[in-house]
Design a protein around this motif. Sequence first.
Motif, PDB file in Angstrom:
ATOM      1  N   UNK A   1      -9.393   8.640   8.152  1.00  0.00           N
ATOM      2  CA  UNK A   1      -8.519   8.631   8.395  1.00  0.00           C
ATOM      3  C   UNK A   1      -7.646   7.020   8.802  1.00  0.00           C
ATOM      4  N   UNK A   2      -8.453   5.789   9.373  1.00  0.00           N
ATOM      5  CA  UNK A   2      -7.640   4.276   9.015  1.00  0.00           C
ATOM      6  C   UNK A   2      -7.904   4.479   8.281  1.00  0.00           C
ATOM      7  N   UNK A   3      -9.353   4.441   7.077  1.00  0.00           N
ATOM      8  CA  UNK A   3      -8.358   3.681   5.584  1.00  0.00           C
ATOM      9  C   UNK A   3      -7.657   3.977   5.426  1.00  0.00           C
ATOM     10  N   UNK A   4      -7.233   5.591   5.229  1.00  0.00           N
ATOM     11  CA  UNK A   4      -6.207   5.912   4.569  1.00  0.00           C
ATOM     12  C   UNK A   4      -4.799   5.049   5.274  1.00  0.00           C
ATOM     13  N   UNK A   5      -4.823   5.068   6.842  1.00  0.00           N
ATOM     14  CA  UNK A   5      -3.343   3.942   7.291  1.00  0.00           C
ATOM     15  C   UNK A   5      -4.037   2.494   6.866  1.00  0.00           C
ATOM     16  N   UNK A   6      -4.608   1.704   6.365  1.00  0.00           N
ATOM     17  CA  UNK A   6      -4.925   1.039   5.540  1.00  0.00           C
ATOM     18  C   UNK A   6      -4.225   0.264   4.404  1.00  0.00           C
ATOM     19  N   UNK A   7      -4.930   1.908   3.603  1.00  0.00           N
ATOM     20  CA  UNK A   7      -3.989   1.737   1.931  1.00  0.00           C
ATOM     21  C   UNK A   7      -2.811   1.691   2.929  1.00  0.00           C
ATOM     22  N   UNK A   8      -2.210   2.730   3.137  1.00  0.00           N
ATOM     23  CA  UNK A   8      -0.618   3.221   3.039  1.00  0.00           C
ATOM     24  C   UNK A   8      -0.585   1.657   3.205  1.00  0.00           C
ATOM     25  N   UNK A   9      -1.014   0.777   4.444  1.00  0.00           N
ATOM     26  CA  UNK A   9      -0.330  -0.566   4.945  1.00  0.00           C
ATOM     27  C   UNK A   9      -0.053  -1.604   3.820  1.00  0.00           C
ATOM     28  N   UNK A  10      -1.322  -1.095   2.597  1.00  0.00           N
ATOM     29  CA  UNK A  10      -1.362  -2.661   2.521  1.00  0.00           C
ATOM     30  C   UNK A  10      -0.188  -2.121   1.268  1.00  0.00           C
ATOM     31  N   UNK A  11      -0.140  -0.814   0.943  1.00  0.00           N
ATOM     32  CA  UNK A  11       0.824  -0.956  -0.407  1.00  0.00           C
ATOM     33  C   UNK A  11       2.582  -0.396  -0.010  1.00  0.00           C
ATOM     34  N   UNK A  12       2.474  -0.892   1.412  1.00  0.00           N
ATOM     35  CA  UNK A  12       3.933  -0.369   2.187  1.00  0.00           C
ATOM     36  C   UNK A  12       5.469  -0.712   1.764  1.00  0.00           C
ATOM     37  N   UNK A  13       5.497  -1.825   1.304  1.00  0.00           N
ATOM     38  CA  UNK A  13       6.233  -2.773   0.020  1.00  0.00           C
ATOM     39  C   UNK A  13       7.025  -2.240  -1.656  1.00  0.00           C
ATOM     40  N   UNK A  14       5.914  -1.213  -1.508  1.00  0.00           N
ATOM     41  CA  UNK A  14       5.912  -0.786  -3.183  1.00  0.00           C
ATOM     42  C   UNK A  14       5.892   1.000  -2.710  1.00  0.00           C
ATOM     43  N   UNK A  15       5.920   1.115  -1.650  1.00  0.00           N
ATOM     44  CA  UNK A  15       5.976   2.841  -1.604  1.00  0.00           C
ATOM     45  C   UNK A  15       7.393   3.386  -0.896  1.00  0.00           C
ATOM     46  N   UNK A  16       7.978   4.715  -0.965  1.00  0.00           N
ATOM     47  CA  UNK A  16       9.422   4.166  -0.977  1.00  0.00           C
ATOM     48  C   UNK A  16       9.808   4.656   0.299  1.00  0.00           C
TER      49      UNK A  16
ATOM     50  N   UNK B   1       0.042  -0.230 -13.861  1.00  0.00           N
ATOM     51  CA  UNK B   1      -0.702  -0.744 -12.189  1.00  0.00           C
ATOM     52  C   UNK B   1       0.997  -1.842 -11.177  1.00  0.00           C
ATOM     53  N   UNK B   2       0.165  -1.084 -10.382  1.00  0.00           N
ATOM     54  CA  UNK B   2       2.045  -1.073  -9.095  1.00  0.00           C
ATOM     55  C   UNK B   2       1.395  -2.617  -8.196  1.00  0.00           C
ATOM     56  N   UNK B   3       0.154  -2.142  -8.202  1.00  0.00           N
ATOM     57  CA  UNK B   3      -0.426  -3.654  -7.224  1.00  0.00           C
ATOM     58  C   UNK B   3      -1.745  -2.737  -6.937  1.00  0.00           C
ATOM     59  N   UNK B   4      -2.253  -4.487  -6.516  1.00  0.00           N
ATOM     60  CA  UNK B   4      -3.856  -4.319  -5.754  1.00  0.00           C
ATOM     61  C   UNK B   4      -3.923  -4.644  -4.782  1.00  0.00           C
ATOM     62  N   UNK B   5      -4.638  -3.934  -3.241  1.00  0.00           N
ATOM     63  CA  UNK B   5      -3.961  -4.169  -2.124  1.00  0.00           C
ATOM     64  C   UNK B   5      -5.102  -5.865  -2.312  1.00  0.00           C
ATOM     65  N   UNK B   6      -4.496  -6.805  -1.270  1.00  0.00           N
ATOM     66  CA  UNK B   6      -5.346  -7.942  -0.829  1.00  0.00           C
ATOM     67  C   UNK B   6      -6.167  -7.787  -0.678  1.00  0.00           C
ATOM     68  N   UNK B   7      -7.026  -6.953  -0.018  1.00  0.00           N
ATOM     69  CA  UNK B   7      -7.987  -7.191   0.388  1.00  0.00           C
ATOM     70  C   UNK B   7      -9.038  -5.811   0.531  1.00  0.00           C
TER      71      UNK B   7
END
Length: 159
Positions: free
Chosen positions: A144-159, A71-77
Amino acid sequence: MTDPSTLSYRPCAGVMLVNHEGRVFVGQRIDNTLEAWQMPQGGIDPGEDAHAAAVRELREETGIDADQVSLIAEAADELFYDLPSDLVGKVWKGKYRGQRQRWFLFRFNGQDSDVRIDTPHPEFRAWRWADPVDLPRLIVPFKRKLYEDVLAAFADHLN
């Protein structure tokens, strides 16, 4: 016609699985002819913890066991999506208007040969690794918006 506003959201867990190159697992659903790719996700059973559901769904859809991920992270919301009106009342026995999802980011510590989509109840007909930035373009349009939200939630952990 079912009025979506009278329906609740189906509780669900989603998994963004990244490999050692920072690419994300996506699969093509067996039950859909669209050229769409999605990350593993599925319903949370009554009394089941969201993390446990994510690990279970990952195993059921990809054959990847809990000991092959960290586990790297869990989305806050919780993140939400609504079904298109033509699907409301048809999927999930007509009980839900969409999904409310808990998302988890896992690192895949195994080899590509450990991925087995030929599970007892297969959900994917094909799989591949994708660049995270491509995810919103690869998914069905209503997610599409969901996946944009997932990317935003994990942005700090992605390359």
